[in-house]
Scaffold this motif. Sequence first.
Motif, PDB file in Angstrom:
ATOM      1  N   VAL A  31      44.890  33.292  54.557  1.00 21.15           N
ATOM      2  CA  VAL A  31      46.272  33.266  54.111  1.00 21.15           C
ATOM      3  C   VAL A  31      47.127  32.628  55.179  1.00 21.15           C
ATOM      4  N   ARG A  32      47.878  31.628  54.796  1.00 11.95           N
ATOM      5  CA  ARG A  32      48.763  30.953  55.727  1.00 11.95           C
ATOM      6  C   ARG A  32      50.188  31.039  55.189  1.00 11.95           C
ATOM      7  N   ALA A  33      51.122  31.381  56.051  1.00 16.30           N
ATOM      8  CA  ALA A  33      52.498  31.575  55.624  1.00 16.30           C
ATOM      9  C   ALA A  33      53.094  30.306  55.033  1.00 16.30           C
ATOM     10  N   GLU A  34      52.645  29.142  55.503  1.00 18.66           N
ATOM     11  CA  GLU A  34      53.204  27.892  55.014  1.00 18.66           C
ATOM     12  C   GLU A  34      52.241  27.181  54.052  1.00 18.66           C
ATOM     13  N   ALA A  35      51.318  27.946  53.488  1.00 12.52           N
ATOM     14  CA  ALA A  35      50.326  27.324  52.618  1.00 12.52           C
ATOM     15  C   ALA A  35      50.994  26.688  51.405  1.00 12.52           C
ATOM     16  N   LYS A  36      50.580  25.467  51.080  1.00 13.86           N
ATOM     17  CA  LYS A  36      51.134  24.762  49.928  1.00 13.86           C
ATOM     18  C   LYS A  36      50.248  24.933  48.708  1.00 13.86           C
ATOM     19  N   ASP A  37      48.975  25.212  48.932  1.00 12.19           N
ATOM     20  CA  ASP A  37      48.041  25.386  47.822  1.00 12.19           C
ATOM     21  C   ASP A  37      47.987  26.852  47.429  1.00 12.19           C
ATOM     22  N   SER A  38      47.763  27.082  46.138  1.00 16.33           N
ATOM     23  CA  SER A  38      47.711  28.448  45.632  1.00 16.33           C
ATOM     24  C   SER A  38      46.377  29.100  45.994  1.00 16.33           C
ATOM     25  N   THR A  39      46.435  30.354  46.431  1.00 20.72           N
ATOM     26  CA  THR A  39      45.220  31.102  46.750  1.00 20.72           C
ATOM     27  C   THR A  39      44.464  31.414  45.462  1.00 20.72           C
ATOM     28  N   GLN A  40      43.157  31.231  45.474  1.00 21.41           N
ATOM     29  CA  GLN A  40      42.339  31.510  44.304  1.00 21.41           C
ATOM     30  C   GLN A  40      41.268  32.533  44.657  1.00 21.41           C
ATOM     31  N   ILE A  41      40.985  33.406  43.713  1.00 17.33           N
ATOM     32  CA  ILE A  41      39.932  34.409  43.885  1.00 17.33           C
ATOM     33  C   ILE A  41      38.908  34.206  42.777  1.00 17.33           C
ATOM     34  N   ALA A  42      37.664  33.931  43.160  1.00 18.18           N
ATOM     35  CA  ALA A  42      36.592  33.724  42.192  1.00 18.18           C
ATOM     36  C   ALA A  42      35.859  35.046  41.985  1.00 18.18           C
ATOM     37  N   PRO A  43      35.921  35.638  40.790  1.00 20.29           N
ATOM     38  CA  PRO A  43      35.314  36.956  40.562  1.00 20.29           C
ATOM     39  C   PRO A  43      33.797  36.954  40.591  1.00 20.29           C
ATOM     40  N   GLY A  44      33.175  35.809  40.250  1.00 23.37           N
ATOM     41  CA  GLY A  44      31.716  35.789  40.241  1.00 23.37           C
ATOM     42  C   GLY A  44      31.141  36.753  39.213  1.00 23.37           C
ATOM     43  N   GLU A  45      30.017  37.355  39.532  1.00 19.20           N
ATOM     44  CA  GLU A  45      29.333  38.266  38.615  1.00 19.20           C
ATOM     45  C   GLU A  45      28.676  39.392  39.401  1.00 19.20           C
ATOM     46  N   GLN A  46      28.685  40.586  38.841  1.00 20.15           N
ATOM     47  CA  GLN A  46      28.039  41.732  39.465  1.00 20.15           C
ATOM     48  C   GLN A  46      26.976  42.295  38.539  1.00 20.15           C
ATOM     49  N   GLN A  47      25.935  42.838  39.155  1.00 16.53           N
ATOM     50  CA  GLN A  47      24.855  43.440  38.378  1.00 16.53           C
ATOM     51  C   GLN A  47      24.964  44.961  38.425  1.00 16.53           C
ATOM     52  N   VAL A  48      24.835  45.580  37.264  1.00 14.41           N
ATOM     53  CA  VAL A  48      24.805  47.032  37.166  1.00 14.41           C
ATOM     54  C   VAL A  48      23.398  47.427  36.735  1.00 14.41           C
ATOM     55  N   SER A  49      22.803  48.400  37.419  1.00 14.33           N
ATOM     56  CA  SER A  49      21.419  48.764  37.127  1.00 14.33           C
ATOM     57  C   SER A  49      21.258  50.267  36.950  1.00 14.33           C
ATOM     58  N   ALA A  50      20.219  50.640  36.232  1.00 12.80           N
ATOM     59  CA  ALA A  50      19.877  52.047  36.021  1.00 12.80           C
ATOM     60  C   ALA A  50      18.360  52.177  36.018  1.00 12.80           C
ATOM     61  N   ASN A  51      17.849  53.263  36.590  1.00  9.71           N
ATOM     62  CA  ASN A  51      16.407  53.505  36.660  1.00  9.71           C
ATOM     63  C   ASN A  51      16.024  54.710  35.803  1.00  9.71           C
ATOM     64  N   VAL A  52      14.912  54.586  35.108  1.00 11.97           N
ATOM     65  CA  VAL A  52      14.373  55.722  34.354  1.00 11.97           C
ATOM     66  C   VAL A  52      12.880  55.860  34.647  1.00 11.97           C
ATOM     67  N   ARG A  53      12.424  57.095  34.562  1.00  7.83           N
ATOM     68  CA  ARG A  53      10.992  57.371  34.630  1.00  7.83           C
ATOM     69  C   ARG A  53      10.605  58.004  33.298  1.00  7.83           C
ATOM     70  N   VAL A  54       9.598  57.441  32.692  1.00  3.04           N
ATOM     71  CA  VAL A  54       9.184  57.899  31.362  1.00  3.04           C
ATOM     72  C   VAL A  54       7.703  58.238  31.400  1.00  3.04           C
ATOM     73  N   ARG A  55       7.376  59.395  30.877  1.00  3.97           N
ATOM     74  CA  ARG A  55       5.955  59.795  30.781  1.00  3.97           C
ATOM     75  C   ARG A  55       5.493  59.628  29.337  1.00  3.97           C
ATOM     76  N   PHE A  56       4.445  58.825  29.158  1.00  2.00           N
ATOM     77  CA  PHE A  56       3.903  58.536  27.849  1.00  2.00           C
ATOM     78  C   PHE A  56       2.532  59.197  27.703  1.00  2.00           C
ATOM     79  N   LEU A  57       2.181  59.540  26.473  1.00  2.00           N
ATOM     80  CA  LEU A  57       0.833  59.998  26.149  1.00  2.00           C
ATOM     81  C   LEU A  57       0.112  58.866  25.426  1.00  2.00           C
ATOM     82  N   LEU A  58      -0.997  58.422  26.012  1.00  2.00           N
ATOM     83  CA  LEU A  58      -1.803  57.365  25.403  1.00  2.00           C
ATOM     84  C   LEU A  58      -3.045  57.985  24.770  1.00  2.00           C
ATOM     85  N   LYS A  59      -3.416  57.461  23.610  1.00  2.00           N
ATOM     86  CA  LYS A  59      -4.627  57.931  22.940  1.00  2.00           C
ATOM     87  C   LYS A  59      -5.438  56.724  22.458  1.00  2.00           C
TER      88      LYS A  59
END
Length: 236
Positions: free
Chosen positions: A208-236
């Motif tokens: 940030v510059r007090a005499e900045a002539k160009d507009s400041t831009q913020i690029a949001p990008g992308e975020q990952q949200v994750s969840a973990n599960v453990r599942v017990r299966f019966l195989l036959k």
Amino acid sequence: MIRMMTAAALAATFPLAAAAQVAPTATVAEGTLLDVVAEGRVNRVPDIAVIRAGVVSQGATAAEALSANARQMASVLTALKGAGIADRDIQTATISLSPQYRYAENQPPVITGYQASNSVSVKFRDIARSGTILDTLVKQGANQIDGPSLTIDAVDSAMDEARVDAVKRARERAALYARALGMRVDRILMVSEGSDGGAPGPVPQMMVRAEAKDSTQIAPGEQQVSANVRVRFLLK
């Protein structure tokens, strides 16, 4: 993580503190147990930016420094509210006052003045406008800006989608192992949710510059949200 054993030999409980758990309701017939750990993921574009904006002021006395700081900070707060930032999204972060010293060899430090600082944490719910508002704050006297911290507002909804994806992945993996073993998935015996959370993307760096002539831009990008599960299966 995959673990298989015969049902007749299994006596241990599932080793995870679970937020949601379904226990078997009937005696497991002879078969093979398969434990699957799966991670579900969804990507979201952050829609909240939290930025700290403040004012650092100098004065010959403590009162002068505080007074000058108060005037500048009042202009910053007025600009924030004029830009449509709600009171609930503006929170005082720090207020400080400290003496400034001059040091000389073999002499005690001498106070030459005082420095006062005041900063607020601002939540921007429209990231596209946040850069322009920051430029306005600088023009109104803000000379200290830190951030941004980018987050997802509806994170609970994103987490639920990640959970559904995790269960889907667990079922697909169980079916793969069953086919490889010449068996079939009979049913699910237990579901346990593990640790979860979002993995934040890179934080943009701002200059940030007090005499900045160009507009400041913020690029949001992308975020990952994750969840973990453990599942017990019966195989036959």
